[in-house]
Design an enzyme around this catalytic site. Structure first.
Site, PDB file in Angstrom:
ATOM      1  N   GLY A 237     -14.473  -2.484  -5.869  1.00 16.27           N
ATOM      2  CA  GLY A 237     -13.660  -3.570  -5.330  1.00 16.27           C
ATOM      3  C   GLY A 237     -12.204  -3.176  -5.283  1.00 16.27           C
ATOM      4  NE  ARG A 238      -8.189  -7.495  -3.682  1.00 14.08           N
ATOM      5  CZ  ARG A 238      -7.018  -7.835  -3.139  1.00 14.08           C
ATOM      6  NH1 ARG A 238      -6.797  -7.594  -1.869  1.00 14.08           N
ATOM      7  NH2 ARG A 238      -6.086  -8.433  -3.841  1.00 14.08           N
ATOM      8  CG  ASP A 239      -6.089  -4.111  -7.910  1.00 13.39           C
ATOM      9  OD1 ASP A 239      -5.336  -3.200  -7.529  1.00 13.39           O
ATOM     10  OD2 ASP A 239      -5.936  -5.299  -7.605  1.00 13.39           O
ATOM     11  CG  HIS A 240     -13.322   0.236  -9.979  1.00 10.95           C
ATOM     12  ND1 HIS A 240     -14.528  -0.403  -9.823  1.00 10.95           N
ATOM     13  CD2 HIS A 240     -13.496   1.089 -11.013  1.00 10.95           C
ATOM     14  CE1 HIS A 240     -15.382   0.060 -10.727  1.00 10.95           C
ATOM     15  NE2 HIS A 240     -14.770   0.971 -11.464  1.00 10.95           N
ATOM     16  CB  ALA A 241     -11.016   1.546 -13.539  1.00 13.73           C
TER      17      ALA A 241
ATOM     18  CD  GLN B 174     -17.019  -0.827 -14.987  1.00 15.56           C
ATOM     19  OE1 GLN B 174     -17.913  -0.119 -15.442  1.00 15.56           O
ATOM     20  NE2 GLN B 174     -16.096  -1.374 -15.741  1.00 15.56           N
ATOM     21  CB  THR B 175     -17.893  -6.604 -14.301  1.00  6.02           C
ATOM     22  OG1 THR B 175     -16.914  -7.609 -14.563  1.00  6.02           O
ATOM     23  CG2 THR B 175     -19.146  -6.934 -15.093  1.00  6.02           C
ATOM     24  NE  ARG B 176     -11.297  -3.232 -16.508  1.00 11.34           N
ATOM     25  CZ  ARG B 176      -9.975  -3.485 -16.423  1.00 11.34           C
ATOM     26  NH1 ARG B 176      -9.355  -4.130 -17.367  1.00 11.34           N
ATOM     27  NH2 ARG B 176      -9.290  -3.072 -15.368  1.00 11.34           N
TER      28      ARG B 176
ATOM     29  CG  HIS C 121     -15.010 -16.380 -12.335  1.00 12.27           C
ATOM     30  ND1 HIS C 121     -15.402 -17.365 -13.214  1.00 12.27           N
ATOM     31  CD2 HIS C 121     -14.038 -15.672 -12.970  1.00 12.27           C
ATOM     32  CE1 HIS C 121     -14.682 -17.273 -14.325  1.00 12.27           C
ATOM     33  NE2 HIS C 121     -13.857 -16.240 -14.213  1.00 12.27           N
TER      34      HIS C 121
ATOM     35  CG  HIS D  83     -16.120 -10.079  -9.093  1.00 11.64           C
ATOM     36  ND1 HIS D  83     -15.017 -10.752  -9.551  1.00 11.64           N
ATOM     37  CD2 HIS D  83     -15.662  -8.914  -8.578  1.00 11.64           C
ATOM     38  CE1 HIS D  83     -13.940  -9.998  -9.337  1.00 11.64           C
ATOM     39  NE2 HIS D  83     -14.304  -8.879  -8.744  1.00 11.64           N
TER      40      HIS D  83
END
Lengths: 378, 378
Positions: free
Chosen positions: A282-286, A188-190, A194, A197
């Protein structure tokens, strides 16, 4: 087309992939009309496509209460966030037409229940805050006062932001099966991807059969990189640096809720419906602002029994290029110090790109940097 | 020392960590004596330490038959290779003393059963060949004709090849627990670790809590790199390139059987006893010559039910440095061609090292190359 069995893939959440698409009813004109917000329309379309299986419509009170309080549906199946439709008043008929923002009816809802809900409680449980500076809380507090529950039938699907990347769960599953994939990891990404990721996705891919790059293309905050630019970054990166037979790029049509930990679980469950057996967290997801601890979106998975979700989360730390390792690494795999690491803040990167400057190759692929530079220039 | 709970770790195979160490019996002198081969002694010591849990001794016929035919113990628990003691004739007493190669008694066996076995069948099932050019088959065919089964009590543990790296399952479990690790990946090797395998271990580590580098220090073929040199390579590599709080180096006291696929499963089960929740299975695991297909040692895991082994295998492809990616990669994660990849054959590497030449940094860490160059020079 030859039939392909998807039996080897992970089962959809609850066992069956929901399909709530159907025909326009003859008596549509007689239905009271409810106009949905952008977020509700995104939920509606995901219900239609089975992305929110086992949900067949907007949640009733029993499901809603247990989700808010215990992260499970009334049936006992894990579920992390309410999927509800807010209205001003109870409809008079037993069916209502659901209309898009232009006022065009796109679905019918069989009215099952209308109930009051406690916004403060929902905010506290789902967002861990009642601060209306939080975009998800602000949206919730601005909502209409009642929830309207019932099964939906969608006869006009939403126009996808990127038609060529729009693939329903049944289609991603078919593609995975055709490629012989069994274990698939979803990412998942928004944001543009780079090197950091790229590393996560490749590390994850090494131990499974395939990778689903699944960028969220629904509503995001206005300061996120525009979706068109992001999609160009994704295709550029994938074309240059990923084996085409091991990766699938597709759009995730959800709207961001910014619910951090709970949204990470919800994202994982949705990806299970798309056929993913693994999901990168990952860290701080959403997350947004300072509302969640760095690892909260990973720790929340401990609240479920082992294998209860079935889809396996893959947790990652902060990743970077290390000059001594001569490779990408994380705080878990690299013993060297901060001075050996190539690190650029988001602000610094935006500054460089804005000035047409290409960040170091250890930070971002030059081809991706060029897409962003061109976008900033426009 | 404060008690540390190991409850969060994976359970030992069968649920309980076996301890078959004990005191010298008073009547030891009266026991008939059986002298064990090096491989049998290694098995004996692993039984004593619980590394072969749930085995409490050398296998009886019911276990042996089902393992050979179906890769399960008579109890239904998965098990991949016979752990048997070959003798010339049935002992007269109900206990025998087990002696090491020097003839010193180290254990007592309670005689439960003596049975004939079919060497051809065992070879075909376990090694997939009856060719006596295969070192495991040759060893089997040279064995004594009967298997002696029974529970053992070991009163003198084997002197470990590397005392400072010798850690029984109870000890690795205690260390994992002290470090707060829950998910631990085990890496088996009988070679120096070059960049390719460093990459595997770090990729695996990224998604779990800790890494057990667990080189096999028991008997290997004479053309493998000597264990002393290997251990120096491991400590050099770990000191320079791994975070000390995320990795543990310890010796795996097993003898190589070269049974390829079945040995991969056996290695995984043993590592579960040491507390590993995950286990790396690369290409040609525990193979020799051309007896096994490249991926046979991965495919065999499909013969078990999901989660039946509990320990999760992590499968890897061929890995290398890619000049275009500017990173380590595999055929799964890199789309570029062979010309872009830094590849050296084993023969080429030995040639370079023999001439005091350091292979490219993309192939091996210079510090590790130096250890090997020094060893070749001696």
């Amino acid at each position: 087309m030859t039939a392909v069995t998807t039996d080897r893939l992970i089962a959809p959440h609850g066992g069956t992939l929901v399909d709530r698409t159907g025909d326009v009813p003859d008596d549509l004109g007689s239905h009271e009309r409810v106009t949905l917000t952008s977020r509700e329309l995104s939920d509606l379309d995901m219900i239609a496509a089975g992305a929110l299986s086992p949900l067949e419509g907007f949640m009733g009170k029993a499901d809603y209460d247990r989700v808010v309080e215990e992260m499970h549906l009334a049936s006992g199946l894990p579920w992390a966030l309410p999927v509800c439709l807010a209205v001003d008043s109870a409809p008079t008929g037993d069916r209502v037409a659901l209309a898009n923002e232009a006022g065009t009816p796109v679905a019918v809802l069989e009215v099952e229940e209308v109930f009051e809900y406690d916004k403060e409680r929902e905010a506290e449980s789902c967002f861990r805050t009642t601060d209306d500076a939080h975009p998800g809380v602000a949206r919730l507090f601005a909502q209409k006062p009642l929830y309207l529950a019932g099964r939906v039938t969608v006869f006009e699907r939403a126009t996808p932001a990127f038609a060529e990347l729009a693939r329903d769960p049944a289609e991603t599953r078919r593609i995975f099966a055709e490629r012989g994939w069994k274990r698939v990891v979803g990412f998942q990404t928004r944001n543009p991807i780079h090197r950091a990721h790229e590393y996560l996705t490749k590390v994850a891919l090494e131990t499974v059969d395939g990778l689903l790059v699944h960028p969220l293309v629904g509503d995001t905050k206005s300061d996120d990189v525009p979706v068109g630019v992001r999609v160009e970054c994704y295709t550029t990166l994938l074309d240059g640096y990923y084996p085409p037979d091991r990766v699938l790029l597709s759009a995730f049509p959800a709207a961001m809720r910014y619910a951090g930990p709970r949204e990470a679980v919800w994202h994982a469950i949705c990806r299970k419906n798309y056929g993913c057996s693994h999901f990168i967290v990952g860290r701080d997801h959403a997350g947004v602002g300072e509302y969640y601890g760095t690892y909260d979106a990973q720790l929340i998975f401990d609240e479920f029994e082992p294998h209860e979700l079935d889809i396996e989360p893959m947790f990652f730390e902060h990743t970077f290029w290390c000059n001594v390792c001569g490779s990408m690494a994380s705080t878990k795999s690299c013993p060297h110090g901060p001075d050996d690491r190539v690190f650029l803040s988001g602000t610094k990167v935006r500054e460089m790109l804005g000035e047409g400057e290409v960040p170091p190759v250890e930070f971002t692929r030059p081809e991706v940097a060029q897409v962003l530079i061109d976008a900033y220039r426009d």
